[in-house]
Motif scaffolding. Structure first.
Motif, PDB file in Angstrom:
ATOM      1  N   PRO A   4       0.831  -1.210   0.000  1.00  0.00           N
ATOM      2  CA  PRO A   4       0.000   0.000   0.000  1.00  0.00           C
ATOM      3  C   PRO A   4       0.863   1.257   0.000  1.00  0.00           C
ATOM      4  CG  PRO A   4      -0.799  -1.592   1.587  1.00  0.00           C
ATOM      5  CD  PRO A   4       0.525  -2.108   1.112  1.00  0.00           C
ATOM      6  N   GLN A  19      -7.593   2.141  -4.452  1.00  0.00           N
ATOM      7  CA  GLN A  19      -6.401   2.015  -3.626  1.00  0.00           C
ATOM      8  C   GLN A  19      -5.168   2.194  -4.500  1.00  0.00           C
ATOM      9  OE1 GLN A  19      -7.936  -1.833  -2.827  1.00  0.00           O
ATOM     10  NE2 GLN A  19      -6.021  -2.874  -3.421  1.00  0.00           N
ATOM     11  N   GLU A  21      -1.044   0.957  -4.888  1.00  0.00           N
ATOM     12  CA  GLU A  21       0.036   0.084  -4.470  1.00  0.00           C
ATOM     13  C   GLU A  21       1.294   0.440  -5.255  1.00  0.00           C
ATOM     14  OE1 GLU A  21      -1.267  -3.892  -5.108  1.00  0.00           O
ATOM     15  OE2 GLU A  21      -2.734  -3.864  -3.460  1.00  0.00           O
TER      16      GLU A  21
END
Length: 268
Positions: A4, A19, A21
């Motif tokens: 992350p 999200q 990464e």
């Protein structure tokens, strides 16, 4: 292994519907839409996506950015209710936010599958490389809502495929397949659904072999000269070429070529 991505910007402490990464070893950052099954894009998410691109653009660990999604569909489009709640000032920022992949100096790849409608399509059009699964359907369905595309979709399409085909897509809210999008020059590569991730990985690895400064220069030059005359485009290309000739990477490229060895670019 990807991990992350931590942001210092307080506005990005809770990402809405996606999200990020980063894989330091592969110099790759992934922006992953994660609101399945349709990955509907909210209004706050658009602001955050812009801020994420700005942050990744400044991160020296990242060479290539990939936009992908969780599930069977890239995105069915925006949250329709959000448009009725947003102020005119907020709505006027939509195109600027969605254009963040274009403004980013680094190569941006988007991997599409399933529905790629509305803002999902517009966001993909703002990326540099579009790799599509054969399951992908593209559409700008805003006419069905009494609206038009508001984040650059019709404008970008017209530049890519001309006014006739763009009218067919926009004015009829027409869906087109990945194969047709490839044939028309919208999509960089069309692959079997099971090959989408592998094709994306291969392109990331290929782009990483080139000199970062030359790559960023090429992207900016092509974007900046899209609307210029041929004479101006050639003039600007010459200036960029002259500038790159002074770079350490160009010297390394020439020396590596003469020595018949792979170059080791450092981005200067």
């Amino acid at each position: 292994m990807p991990s992350p991505y931590a942001f210092a910007d307080s506005r990005l402490t809770g990402l809405d519907g996606f999200q990020v990464e980063i894989d330091v070893a592969r110099e790759r950052a992934d922006i992953i839409l994660n609101r399945p099954p349709l990955n509907v894009v909210s209004m706050p998410q658009r602001d955050q996506l812009r801020l994420v691109f700005e942050a990744l653009d400044e991160d020296g660990r990242v060479r290539v950015i990939v936009v992908r999604s969780i599930g069977e569909h890239f995105s069915s489009g925006g949250n329709i209710g959000g448009f009725m709640e947003a102020t005119p000032e907020k709505v006027s920022q939509l195109a600027w936010n969605i254009a963040s992949p274009t403004r980013c100096s680094k190569p941006v790849i988007v991997a599409n599958r399933g529905y790629c409608f509305g803002v999902g399509f517009e966001f993909s059009l703002a990326c540099d490389f579009r790799i599509a699964s054969e399951t992908t359907l593209y559409a700008l369905p805003e006419q069905k809502l009494g609206q038009i595309p508001g984040s650059g979709g019709s404008a970008r399409l017209q530049k890519m495929i001309g006014i006739t085909r763009t009218k067919d897509i926009v004015m009829r809210s027409k869906r087109i397949t990945a194969r047709q999008a490839f044939d028309w020059g919208i999509v960089t590569e069309c692959v079997a659904d099971g090959e989408l991730e592998n094709a994306t990985d291969r392109l990331v690895d290929e782009l990483r072999t080139f000199a970062p400064l030359a790559q960023r220069t090429a992207k900016k030059l092509l974007n900046d000269t899209e609307d210029s005359t041929l004479a101006i485009a050639i003039e600007l290309e010459g200036h960029c070429y002259s500038r790159l000739r002074q770079s350490e990477d160009f010297r390394e490229g020439v020396e590596a070529f003469n020595a018949k060895r792979p170059p080791k670019f450092i981005g200067r």
